[in-house]
Design an enzyme around this catalytic site. Sequence first.
Site, mmCIF file in Angstrom:
data_model
loop_
_atom_site.group_PDB
_atom_site.id
_atom_site.type_symbol
_atom_site.label_atom_id
_atom_site.label_comp_id
_atom_site.label_asym_id
_atom_site.label_seq_id
_atom_site.Cartn_x
_atom_site.Cartn_y
_atom_site.Cartn_z
ATOM 1 N N CYS A 1 7.206 -7.248 6.864
ATOM 2 C CA CYS A 1 8.330 -6.690 7.628
ATOM 3 C C CYS A 1 8.724 -7.723 8.680
ATOM 4 C CB CYS A 1 7.877 -5.400 8.314
ATOM 5 S SG CYS A 1 9.181 -4.560 9.242
ATOM 6 N N CYS B 1 3.603 8.430 0.559
ATOM 7 C CA CYS B 1 4.244 7.522 1.512
ATOM 8 C C CYS B 1 4.319 6.157 0.848
ATOM 9 C CB CYS B 1 3.393 7.461 2.783
ATOM 10 S SG CYS B 1 3.930 6.186 3.936
ATOM 11 N N GLU C 1 0.814 -1.204 0.000
ATOM 12 C CA GLU C 1 0.000 0.000 0.000
ATOM 13 C C GLU C 1 0.854 1.262 0.000
ATOM 14 O OE1 GLU C 1 -1.952 -1.533 3.642
ATOM 15 O OE2 GLU C 1 -1.666 0.497 4.408
ATOM 16 N N SER D 1 12.352 6.567 7.095
ATOM 17 C CA SER D 1 12.077 6.271 8.497
ATOM 18 C C SER D 1 12.598 4.879 8.847
ATOM 19 C CB SER D 1 10.559 6.325 8.709
ATOM 20 O OG SER D 1 10.231 5.983 10.025
ATOM 21 N N LEU E 1 11.539 6.186 17.545
ATOM 22 C CA LEU E 1 12.095 6.000 18.885
ATOM 23 C C LEU E 1 11.058 5.335 19.804
ATOM 24 C CD1 LEU E 1 14.704 6.518 20.447
ATOM 25 C CD2 LEU E 1 13.845 8.791 21.023
ATOM 26 N N HIS E 2 9.933 6.000 19.975
ATOM 27 C CA HIS E 2 8.766 5.447 20.683
ATOM 28 C C HIS E 2 8.939 5.163 22.176
ATOM 29 C CE1 HIS E 2 7.149 5.356 16.736
ATOM 30 N NE2 HIS E 2 7.565 4.169 16.380
ATOM 31 N N CYS F 1 -0.430 1.855 9.216
ATOM 32 C CA CYS F 1 0.464 1.139 8.327
ATOM 33 C C CYS F 1 0.105 -0.325 8.144
ATOM 34 C CB CYS F 1 1.829 1.108 9.009
ATOM 35 S SG CYS F 1 3.037 2.124 8.346
ATOM 36 N N CYS G 1 2.389 -2.490 15.309
ATOM 37 C CA CYS G 1 2.344 -2.280 13.858
ATOM 38 C C CYS G 1 1.694 -3.446 13.124
ATOM 39 C CB CYS G 1 3.764 -2.062 13.350
ATOM 40 S SG CYS G 1 3.839 -1.750 11.582
ATOM 41 N N CYS H 1 7.629 -4.808 15.478
ATOM 42 C CA CYS H 1 7.146 -3.774 16.410
ATOM 43 C C CYS H 1 5.728 -4.133 16.852
ATOM 44 C CB CYS H 1 7.170 -2.395 15.751
ATOM 45 S SG CYS H 1 8.828 -1.886 15.278
ATOM 46 N N GLY I 1 7.216 -2.094 5.735
ATOM 47 C CA GLY I 1 8.606 -2.540 5.612
ATOM 48 C C GLY I 1 9.597 -1.663 6.353
HETATM 49 N N1 SAH Z 1 10.029 0.494 9.471
HETATM 50 C C1 SAH Z 1 10.153 1.904 9.460
HETATM 51 C C2 SAH Z 1 9.146 2.631 8.595
HETATM 52 C C3 SAH Z 1 7.731 2.165 8.535
HETATM 53 S S1 SAH Z 1 6.621 2.537 9.839
HETATM 54 C C4 SAH Z 1 10.137 2.454 10.873
HETATM 55 O O1 SAH Z 1 10.013 1.674 11.789
HETATM 56 O O2 SAH Z 1 10.332 3.644 11.046
HETATM 57 C C5 SAH Z 1 6.392 4.287 9.875
HETATM 58 C C6 SAH Z 1 6.130 4.814 11.272
HETATM 59 O O3 SAH Z 1 4.811 4.451 11.731
HETATM 60 C C7 SAH Z 1 7.088 4.273 12.324
HETATM 61 O O4 SAH Z 1 7.444 5.287 13.212
HETATM 62 C C8 SAH Z 1 6.239 3.224 13.015
HETATM 63 O O5 SAH Z 1 6.739 2.903 14.269
HETATM 64 C C9 SAH Z 1 4.895 3.906 13.027
HETATM 65 N N2 SAH Z 1 3.744 3.031 13.234
HETATM 66 C C10 SAH Z 1 3.530 1.787 12.790
HETATM 67 N N3 SAH Z 1 2.341 1.317 13.190
HETATM 68 C C11 SAH Z 1 1.763 2.297 13.907
HETATM 69 C C12 SAH Z 1 0.537 2.425 14.601
HETATM 70 N N4 SAH Z 1 -0.349 1.432 14.619
HETATM 71 N N5 SAH Z 1 0.293 3.595 15.219
HETATM 72 C C13 SAH Z 1 1.188 4.615 15.188
HETATM 73 N N6 SAH Z 1 2.360 4.552 14.564
HETATM 74 C C14 SAH Z 1 2.659 3.403 13.936
#
Ligand code: SAH
Length: 363
Positions: free
Chosen positions: A122, A115, A102, A201, A225-226, A343, A129, A126, A169
Amino acid sequence: MSEVRTEGQVNRTDIKSLTLQELVGEMDRRGEKSFRAKQIYQWIHAKLAEDFDEMTNLPRELRERLKEEYDYTVLRPLRVQESKLDGTKKFLFALPDQNVVESVWMRYKHGNSVCISSQVGCRMGCRFCASTLDGLERNLLPSEMLEQVYAITRLTKERVSNVVVMGIGEPMDNYDNLLKFIRMLTDGNGLNISQRNITVSTCGIVPCMRRLAGEKLQITLALSLHAATDEKRKKLMPIARRYSIGELMEACRYYFDSTGRRITFEYSLVGGENDTDEDAAKLAALAAPLCCHVNLIPVNPIKERDYVQSEGARIRAFKNILEKNKINVTIRREMGRDIDGACGQLRRRELEAVAAGAPVWEE
Ligand code: SAH
């Protein structure tokens, strides 16, 4: 060089993944004039031709031979969802091997932004995600990353000025193809998108961040970072077991020193997990010594996990603490909230529907 196609496909060169220099080599090899390479490159990457037949200034015999010898990668839109709130469009694309990814198109005051996805699935895991729930299927080729931008340009008939690699990804897990994609997207003979308008990212693969710094590109690096402590980050992101926040901050410093480009920290606020005043103070302490910008993202809940968004008041309090510490911070505007934000959710829903016997979406 880019990866070859996956098994089961005829192993022909993917012409859309060739740089102009590589295309010149191909034309030399077959005894064609080298200006043909530039013509073909511009048809593919500037005029966004959908097939060889459009390349009307090439001799017909050459076009026929190109058709026989090369794959011409185009993505087929399977589904388009448009937000009634802000015009954001989500595209579900079929790849030549029928995998799906997507991409999202957003209109901002400063131009249109796309985007893109960098992998099918992936493997980073995380917790919040949707893209990672079924693991990694395969890497995307440079052509498949470019085509997300090209197909959207053809479909919207509007120029794309910004590209963010924040879809499905982990881009650093597909490093060589990513780099080739960036170089081709910013090539003066192609769409000529400014490097400064590209953001990549990453969940934080330290050696790749350092390698990227050495490429001396003017792109923006965004770090997901989160969390502000290793302990909390490990709960949300398995990659945190591999690289500590200390190592990440050193890599960010190195990136800034090498490129002069400000880093973005992405911080998805998850209710009760990483959104306390103490978390904010720790995040401020990490951000303060670096030239960076913090982007707060209210987590987008996915049905497979029970994470919830932080309350509005909590988000504002969190932001205030950062601001009091003179950190540059924004709350990400939620674009396309009505069309299935997070995502990988659109792809996932599609796969589930197909697995349950639903017909594949009509075009
Ligand atoms: N793999 C890369 C890029 C893809 S995700 C990364 O980790 O940065 C793009 C961003 O969306 C990342 O910051 C990811 O942590 C965040 N993300 C993914 N799922 C999410 C969700 N359900 N809510 C909020 N942010 C999310």
